[in-house]
Design a protein around this motif. Structure first.
Motif, PDB file in Angstrom:
ATOM      1  N   LEU A 362       4.126 -10.855 -10.280  1.00 28.19           N
ATOM      2  CA  LEU A 362       3.118  -9.878  -9.876  1.00 28.19           C
ATOM      3  C   LEU A 362       3.432  -9.438  -8.461  1.00 28.19           C
ATOM      4  O   LEU A 362       3.660 -10.283  -7.586  1.00 28.19           O
ATOM      5  CB  LEU A 362       1.717 -10.495  -9.942  1.00 28.19           C
ATOM      6  CG  LEU A 362       1.202 -10.824 -11.348  1.00 28.19           C
ATOM      7  CD1 LEU A 362       0.124 -11.893 -11.300  1.00 28.19           C
ATOM      8  CD2 LEU A 362       0.662  -9.570 -12.023  1.00 28.19           C
ATOM      9  N   TYR A 363       3.450  -8.116  -8.211  1.00 32.75           N
ATOM     10  CA  TYR A 363       3.970  -7.592  -6.951  1.00 32.75           C
ATOM     11  C   TYR A 363       3.011  -6.586  -6.334  1.00 32.75           C
ATOM     12  O   TYR A 363       2.455  -5.726  -7.020  1.00 32.75           O
ATOM     13  CB  TYR A 363       5.337  -6.923  -7.182  1.00 32.75           C
ATOM     14  CG  TYR A 363       6.287  -7.763  -7.983  1.00 32.75           C
ATOM     15  CD1 TYR A 363       7.054  -8.765  -7.387  1.00 32.75           C
ATOM     16  CD2 TYR A 363       6.402  -7.574  -9.362  1.00 32.75           C
ATOM     17  CE1 TYR A 363       7.919  -9.543  -8.136  1.00 32.75           C
ATOM     18  CE2 TYR A 363       7.266  -8.350 -10.124  1.00 32.75           C
ATOM     19  CZ  TYR A 363       8.016  -9.328  -9.505  1.00 32.75           C
ATOM     20  OH  TYR A 363       8.872 -10.119 -10.249  1.00 32.75           O
ATOM     21  N   THR A 364       2.829  -6.691  -5.034  1.00 35.44           N
ATOM     22  CA  THR A 364       2.014  -5.739  -4.303  1.00 35.44           C
ATOM     23  C   THR A 364       2.739  -4.401  -4.163  1.00 35.44           C
ATOM     24  O   THR A 364       3.979  -4.359  -4.081  1.00 35.44           O
ATOM     25  CB  THR A 364       1.667  -6.275  -2.908  1.00 35.44           C
ATOM     26  OG1 THR A 364       0.875  -5.298  -2.222  1.00 35.44           O
ATOM     27  CG2 THR A 364       2.907  -6.556  -2.075  1.00 35.44           C
ATOM     28  N   ASP A 368       4.045  -1.681   2.929  1.00 39.20           N
ATOM     29  CA  ASP A 368       4.712  -2.569   3.874  1.00 39.20           C
ATOM     30  C   ASP A 368       6.075  -2.916   3.281  1.00 39.20           C
ATOM     31  O   ASP A 368       6.468  -2.382   2.238  1.00 39.20           O
ATOM     32  CB  ASP A 368       3.877  -3.833   4.139  1.00 39.20           C
ATOM     33  CG  ASP A 368       3.478  -4.574   2.863  1.00 39.20           C
ATOM     34  OD1 ASP A 368       4.157  -4.409   1.824  1.00 39.20           O
ATOM     35  OD2 ASP A 368       2.486  -5.322   2.892  1.00 39.20           O
ATOM     36  N   GLU A 369       6.790  -3.802   3.939  1.00 35.67           N
ATOM     37  CA  GLU A 369       8.139  -4.124   3.487  1.00 35.67           C
ATOM     38  C   GLU A 369       8.143  -4.701   2.073  1.00 35.67           C
ATOM     39  O   GLU A 369       8.994  -4.364   1.250  1.00 35.67           O
ATOM     40  CB  GLU A 369       8.776  -5.122   4.464  1.00 35.67           C
ATOM     41  CG  GLU A 369      10.229  -5.454   4.136  1.00 35.67           C
ATOM     42  CD  GLU A 369      10.843  -6.403   5.151  1.00 35.67           C
ATOM     43  OE1 GLU A 369      11.972  -6.875   4.905  1.00 35.67           O
ATOM     44  OE2 GLU A 369      10.208  -6.666   6.186  1.00 35.67           O
ATOM     45  N   GLU A 370       7.179  -5.573   1.805  1.00 38.89           N
ATOM     46  CA  GLU A 370       7.095  -6.181   0.480  1.00 38.89           C
ATOM     47  C   GLU A 370       6.802  -5.128  -0.586  1.00 38.89           C
ATOM     48  O   GLU A 370       7.398  -5.131  -1.673  1.00 38.89           O
ATOM     49  CB  GLU A 370       6.019  -7.261   0.482  1.00 38.89           C
ATOM     50  CG  GLU A 370       5.984  -8.099  -0.766  1.00 38.89           C
ATOM     51  CD  GLU A 370       4.917  -9.190  -0.714  1.00 38.89           C
ATOM     52  OE1 GLU A 370       4.777  -9.918  -1.713  1.00 38.89           O
ATOM     53  OE2 GLU A 370       4.219  -9.288   0.321  1.00 38.89           O
ATOM     54  N   GLY A 371       5.859  -4.223  -0.284  1.00 38.21           N
ATOM     55  CA  GLY A 371       5.532  -3.165  -1.234  1.00 38.21           C
ATOM     56  C   GLY A 371       6.686  -2.206  -1.451  1.00 38.21           C
ATOM     57  O   GLY A 371       6.938  -1.750  -2.579  1.00 38.21           O
ATOM     58  N   ASP A 372       7.413  -1.874  -0.375  1.00 37.50           N
ATOM     59  CA  ASP A 372       8.579  -0.989  -0.500  1.00 37.50           C
ATOM     60  C   ASP A 372       9.632  -1.603  -1.421  1.00 37.50           C
ATOM     61  O   ASP A 372      10.269  -0.904  -2.222  1.00 37.50           O
ATOM     62  CB  ASP A 372       9.196  -0.724   0.875  1.00 37.50           C
ATOM     63  CG  ASP A 372       8.310   0.156   1.750  1.00 37.50           C
ATOM     64  OD1 ASP A 372       7.408   0.822   1.203  1.00 37.50           O
ATOM     65  OD2 ASP A 372       8.525   0.162   2.978  1.00 37.50           O
TER      66      ASP A 372
END
Length: 499
Positions: A362-364, A368-372
């Motif tokens: 599951l991914y945000t 931000d960097e994680e979302g990108d």
């Protein structure tokens, strides 16, 4: 992201290796009996099964041919569908832990606020729910006890060889009643096919009695024997049997409890609060409010319906779900719970380990960097993922090439924060006969989704009831992404357990 632990993976194959597809991720699972069924046998058994469904209340009304005076049988599969016994028993055993987890999440204001702060900026529906939540908190919560009736949905994953969680439904978790009817139907069908030796593979299902028992327990806790249970319903109820059987079961368990049904518009017009915050509808004091509507924007036509929801939340009535339980069921919360170490905020180390094994990736999609990174993954391999908005009720998710189309439009916008990304689970394919009104019987390739029900009652300090409350199975054509029962692409089913 957390994935299935090695201790839940199978040591041996349960699949027909002759049927491995070219992508090596979808295999064919053997059903409960050899298929196809001979034509002469099929011609005799299908009318019997249809009659059983109709005469035992496995019915619906349909949008395209609605008539309040008529019922047709709900789409169903002729035979129960196979599901590994080991994994069925595992998710049944873990459901009380899921109940505790969601209860604690719902009562953790700091967690809800930090998790949903971006979502409420871009998703207007979640923002309205959040406004109700914060309004009630500021005024002071009148009723601290809440009732949760959850349904956790799972696919059995071929690559993982274990059950993986699709989502947790905290509002209007439906099909508890119809699931019990289809289980009875399948016992009848196997008997008519002269296969009684297979019946012990069908687990008993107490979904209807378990869920209604939760409502009765909440009603008792309210401590007013003259108060009623309110079902908040849609303007037009198509899934009428599933709802009515809940009423009848409540009456069976407690003949002195009266159930009333009102939509949000009617509640806005005829509902009031007394000075001490008792909810009165048409002269009846309400002990428990059970939401079968209110989970999608289209059910709030005007500000009046939103005011009705706020009136309910302000009241002394025990809500199922309360507004914080509703928020705890958002996809963003589920994505946040999958972060490494997050479960230990709510559960012991050993409990967290058990629950973590249920999660797929599951991914945000926050900016931000994680979302990108998640956006980049989805654009490069959209077939690997499902794009999910903060909605319940089915038909809202985005799959395959459409993920790329959607993300290309919103990847540089805050709008993307209204979604999460989830790994697509690859369940095994099996064959079954799809039975639909006014349609020829067809032998189809299908995949099955298991739902596990749970009931919990408590406040921010104590849990008063915590139970596994039954199960259901929905099966859909393997060629479609969404398998709505009313649409006829999915249908009601029951579990055939195998070792």
């Amino acid at each position: 992201m957390a994935t299935c632990g090695s201790d839940c993976c199978s040591n041996g194959s349960i699949f027909d290796e002759k049927s491995i597809s070219c992508d090596k991720t979808t295999r064919v699972l053997e059903g409960c009996m050899p298929l196809p069924i001979p034509d002469d046998v099929l011609k005799e058994i299908v009318p019997k099964a249809k009659d059983f469904a109709l005469l035992h209340g496995a019915g619906m009304r349909y949008r395209d041919r609605y008539d309040a005076d008529k019922l047709e049988f709900a789409p169903f599969f002729l035979l129960p569908s196979a599901f590994p016994k080991r994994e069925f028993e595992r998710v049944v055993k873990i459901q009380p832990l899921i109940n505790i987890l969601m209860h604690r999440v719902a009562h953790d204001h700091e967690f809800l606020e930090s998790t949903l702060k971006n979502t409420v900026r871009v998703d207007s529906f979640t923002a309205r729910l959040w406004d109700i939540y914060t309004t009630v908190r500021k005024e002071g919560v009148t009723q601290s006890v809440t009732l949760g009736m959850f349904r956790c949905d799972y696919f059995f994953s071929v690559p993982c060889q274990c059950a993986q969680q699709v989502e947790i439904n905290t509002i209007a978790a439906s099909f508890g009643a119809l699931a019990t009817r289809i289980g009875l139907l399948h016992r009848y069908v196997l008997g008519e096919l002269r296969r009684p030796e297979l019946l012990h593979h069908l687990p008993e299902n107490g979904a209807l009695s378990g869920l209604c028992g939760g409502m009765v327990s909440a009603w008792k806790h309210y401590k007013n024997p003259k108060a009623v249970i309110l079902f908040v319903i849609e303007d037009i109820t198509y899934n009428i049997c599933d709802q009515r059987f809940h009423e009848y079961e409540i009456r069976r368990q407690r003949p002195d409890i009266h159930v009333i049904r009102r939509n949000l518009t009617e509640i806005s017009q005829r509902g009031t609060l007394t000075n001490d915050k008792r909810l009165i509808i048409d002269g009846d004091e309400v002990a428990v409010v059970y939401f079968r509507a209110g989970y999608e924007p289209g059910q709030y036509h005007t500000e009046a319906e939103w005011e009705a929801r706020l009136t309910i939340e302000r009241s002394k009535a025990i809500k199922c779900p309360s507004i914080q339980y509703h928020l705890a069921g958002t996809k963003k919360v589920q994505q946040e719970l999958a972060r490494p170490g997050m479960l230990k905020r709510f559960l012991s180390d050993s409990e967290a380990d058990h629950v973590r094994q249920l999660f797929t990736g599951l991914y945000t999609l926050d900016r931000d960097e994680e979302g990108d990174k998640a956006v980049k993954m989805a654009l490069e391999s959209p077939e690997r993922f499902v794009l999910k908005p903060q909605r319940e009720g089915g038909g809202n998710n985005v799959y395959g090439k459409e993920i790329k189309d959607v993300l290309e439009k919103i990847k540089d916008s805050v709008e993307r924060e209204a979604f999460i990304l989830m790994d697509r689970i690859r369940p095994p394919i099996q064959q079954n006969y799809l039975i639909r009104p006014h349609m020829p019987v067809s032998l189809a390739e299908v995949v099955s989704e298991l739902g596990i029900f749970g009931a919990v009652i408590g406040d921010d300090k104590d849990i008063l009831l915590n139970e596994y409350a039954g199960h259901m199975l929905r099966t859909k054509l393997s060629s479609v992404n969404e398998g709505g029962v009313a649409a006829g692409l999915g249908a009601l089913d029951s579990v055939f357990l195998f070792d």
